[in-house]
Design an enzyme around this catalytic site. Structure first.
Site, mmCIF file in Angstrom:
data_model
loop_
_atom_site.group_PDB
_atom_site.id
_atom_site.type_symbol
_atom_site.label_atom_id
_atom_site.label_comp_id
_atom_site.label_asym_id
_atom_site.label_seq_id
_atom_site.Cartn_x
_atom_site.Cartn_y
_atom_site.Cartn_z
ATOM 1 N N LYS A 86 0.854 -1.193 0.000
ATOM 2 C CA LYS A 86 0.000 0.000 0.000
ATOM 3 C C LYS A 86 0.890 1.243 0.000
ATOM 4 O O LYS A 86 1.912 1.273 0.713
ATOM 5 C CB LYS A 86 -0.895 -0.031 1.237
ATOM 6 N N SER A 112 -9.685 1.446 2.423
ATOM 7 C CA SER A 112 -8.812 2.223 1.590
ATOM 8 C C SER A 112 -7.704 1.408 0.920
ATOM 9 O O SER A 112 -7.073 1.903 -0.012
ATOM 10 C CB SER A 112 -8.188 3.349 2.414
ATOM 11 N N SER A 129 -9.987 -0.716 6.574
ATOM 12 C CA SER A 129 -9.312 -0.628 5.278
ATOM 13 C C SER A 129 -8.619 -1.863 4.748
ATOM 14 O O SER A 129 -8.245 -1.902 3.588
ATOM 15 C CB SER A 129 -8.310 0.516 5.304
HETATM 16 N N1 GLN Z 1 -13.296 4.166 6.087
HETATM 17 C C1 GLN Z 1 -12.575 4.578 7.255
HETATM 18 C C2 GLN Z 1 -12.071 5.991 7.089
HETATM 19 O O1 GLN Z 1 -12.211 6.506 6.007
HETATM 20 C C3 GLN Z 1 -11.448 3.635 7.533
HETATM 21 C C4 GLN Z 1 -10.271 3.848 6.684
HETATM 22 C C5 GLN Z 1 -9.100 3.007 7.094
HETATM 23 O O2 GLN Z 1 -9.246 1.981 7.752
HETATM 24 N N2 GLN Z 1 -7.932 3.469 6.744
HETATM 25 O O3 GLN Z 1 -11.556 6.563 7.996
#
Ligand code: GLN
Length: 424
Positions: free
Chosen positions: A46, A121, A145
Site C-alpha cells: 500500500k 482504503s 481498510s
Molecule cells: N473508512 C474509514 C475511514 O475513512 C477507515 C479507513 C481506514 O481503515 N484506513 O476513515
C-alpha cells in the site's frame, strides 16, 4: 517463467490496459535472492508504507514525488525473509475512504466484480491479489481498510491485534487505531506474512512481541469453540443469511456452539471513530506544510481529506470544553469494556464485514452512506483486537466477506478458525 515474470505480464495486460484495474501506482520490482519464509513470494505494498527508493505517495498529489528514504520495519522484515516487493498499490487518499475512489490517481476497479468499487482504503492491495498481480499484499486498517476491500474483492484480509505489528514507516491516518496487515489469496499465506511482520520493534515503542504465530498450527481445527454471532440490524438480509448459513454449516461440522450476542454501544462506533480520526489526522498532517515533504496539503488534497482537516481543526479548537474528542474517548472506553466482557464468554465473534454490498464505481453516495460501510469493522479498531475478512460466498456475483474476530493477541486462534471455515 518465474513467478515474478508471470505477475508482471498480467499487470502489463490488465492494470492500465485490458480490464484497467488500476491497482498499481508504481511497478518497480525489488528482486531478492535471500532464502527465507517468503522466498519467491511476490508482494505489493500500500502506498502509505515506506519502501526505500519507491514512491510513498499515499495516492495524493501532496506526496506524488515523495521517494521514501528508508524501509518501514515490515518491509525490512519481508526483505530479510526473501520476499520480492513488486511495487506500490493504489489506495484512498491518505487512507481516507471505504471505496477506493478517493485516490488522486483514479479509482481502482474490483477485479472480482467489474463495475463495482473494490472497497478501500487498501483498494489496490486487495485488487492486486484478486487480479492475480501478486501472491500477497500489505495494507493498513484504521477502521475497515484491510477487511472491507478484502470482502468486496473476495480475498483474505487480516487486521492484526493493535501493537502486534510495528507501525514504523507507516504514514498514519490515526495512530491510535492504525495497524498494518496482510491480504492474500488464502488463510495460510496471510498467516505466513503476518508471522513475518509481527513482533516488537525498538522503533515503535508500543509494539509488543506477544503474537507468536505457528503457521503449521493454522491447519488444526479448534475444538469446543463458543461462537458469538453479533446481533446487529443489517438491512440486506441476503448478507446476514449468507454469513449465518456459512458459520452454522462450519459449526455443525466441527461441533462448535453458536449463540446470538448483542453488544451494547455498537451502534455508536461510527460516531465515536470519526472525531478521533479527524483530530489525529489533522494533527498528523501538520507536517505537510509544503516545506519538507511535497506540497501543502490544503492546497492540493481531495474533498474527503479536506473534510477531515477542517473537521479536525474545528474539534481541536472547541476541545477546551472537552466536548468531542474527550467524549469520543469515553465512548471508546465503554465499547472496549463491552468487548472485554463479551470475549470472556465467547472465543470468537462472527458478523458480516460490511452491512452492504459495494456500490457501482462513480455512483454518487452520501458521506453518511460511505461511512456506514464500516459499522461492523470499526468497533474492533476501537477495542484493538484482531479481526479478519474471509470470503464466504457471493450475492449476484459480488463477493461477501465474513468477519471473524478474536480477543487481543489471539490472532493465531482467529487464523485457525478462518482456515477451518475456509475448508468448507
Ligand atoms: N473508512 C474509514 C475511514 O475513512 C477507515 C479507513 C481506514 O481503515 N484506513 O476513515
Amino acid at each position: 517463467m518465474t513467478n515474478l515474470k508471470k505477475y508482471l505480464t498480467e499487470i502489463e495486460k490488465n492494470d492500465k490496459k485490458g480490464k484497467k484495474i488500476n491497482a498499481m501506482l508504481q511497478v518497480a520490482p525489488i528482486e531478492n535472492s535471500k532464502k527465507g519464509l517468503l522466498s519467491g513470494k511476490v508482494i505489493t505494498v500500500k502506498a502509505n508504507i515506506n519502501v526505500e527508493g519507491l514512491t510513498a505517495s499515499c495516492a495524493s498529489k501532496v506526496l506524488e514525488n515523495y521517494k521514501a528514504s528508508y524501509d518501514a520495519t515490515v518491509i525490512k522484515k519481508i526483505k530479510n525473509e526473501g520476499g520480492i516487493i513488486l511495487g506500490m498499490a493504489n489506495m484512498d487518499e491518505f487512507a481516507s475512504g471505504s471505496s477506493g475512489e478517493t485516490s488522486a490517481f483514479g479509482p481502482t476497479k474490483n477485479p472480482s466484480a467489474l463495475g463495482y468499487v473494490p472497497g478501500g482504503s487498501s483498494s489496490g492491495s486487495a485488487a492486486s491479489v484478486a487480479a492475480g498481480f501478486c501472491d500477497m499484499s500489505l495494507g493498513s486498517d484504521t477502521g475497515c481498510s484491510i477487511r472491507i476491500p478484502a470482502s468486496f474483492c473476495g480475498v483474505v484480509g487480516v487486521k492484526p491485534t493493535y501493537a502486534s505489528v510495528s507501525r514504523y514507516g507507516l504514514i498514519d491516518l490515526s495512530m491510535s487505531l492504525d495497524q498494518i496487515g496482510p491480504l492474500a489469496k488464502n488463510v495460510s499465506d496471510a498467516a505466513l506474512l503476518l508471522k513475518v511482520i509481527s513482533g516488537k520493534d525498538d522503533c515503535d515503542a508500543i509494539s509488543q512481541e506477544k503474537n507468536k504465530i505457528d503457521v503449521k498450527q493454522i491447519e488444526n481445527v479448534p475444538q469446543k469453540l463458543k461462537i458469538g454471532l453479533i446481533d446487529f440490524p443489517i438491512k440486506d438480509k441476503r448478507i446476514q443469511n449468507l454469513i449465518e448459513d456459512k458459520i452454522k454449516t462450519a459449526s455443525e461440522k466441527y461441533g462448535w456452539k453458536i449463540e446470538k450476542v448483542k453488544i451494547p454501544y455498537l451502534d455508536l462506533a461510527i460516531a465515536t471513530y470519526y472525531p478521533l480520526v479527524y483530530v489525529e489526522f489533522f494533527s498528523g498532517t501538520r507536517k505537510f506544510d509544503g516545506r519538507r515533504y511535497g506540497k501543502k496539503i490544503e492546497e492540493v488534497c481531495g474533498p474527503e481529506v479536506m473534510r477531515r482537516i477542517l473537521g479536525g481543526s474545528e474539534i481541536t479548537k472547541a476541545e477546551h470544553e472537552g466536548r468531542y474528542y474527550n467524549q469520543a474517548l469515553k465512548i471508546r472506553n465503554l465499547i472496549s469494556k463491552e468487548f472485554e466482557k463479551v470475549f470472556k464468554k465467547f472465543d470468537c465473534l462472527i458478523s458480516p464485514v460490511s452491512p452492504k454490498l459495494p456500490h457501482e464505481i462513480g455512483e454518487k453516495i452520501s458521506v453518511e452512506d460511505m461511512y456506514a460501510y464500516d459499522a461492523l469493522t470499526i468497533p474492533h479498531n476501537l477495542y484493538g483486537n484482531c479481526a479478519m475478512s474471509l470470503p464466504a460466498g457471493k450475492i449476484n456475483g459480488i463477493p461477501v466477506g465474513m468477519q471473524i474476530a478474536c480477543d487481543k493477541w489471539k490472532d493465531e486462534l482467529m487464523l485457525r478458525i478462518g482456515r477451518s471455515v475456509e475448508k468448507i
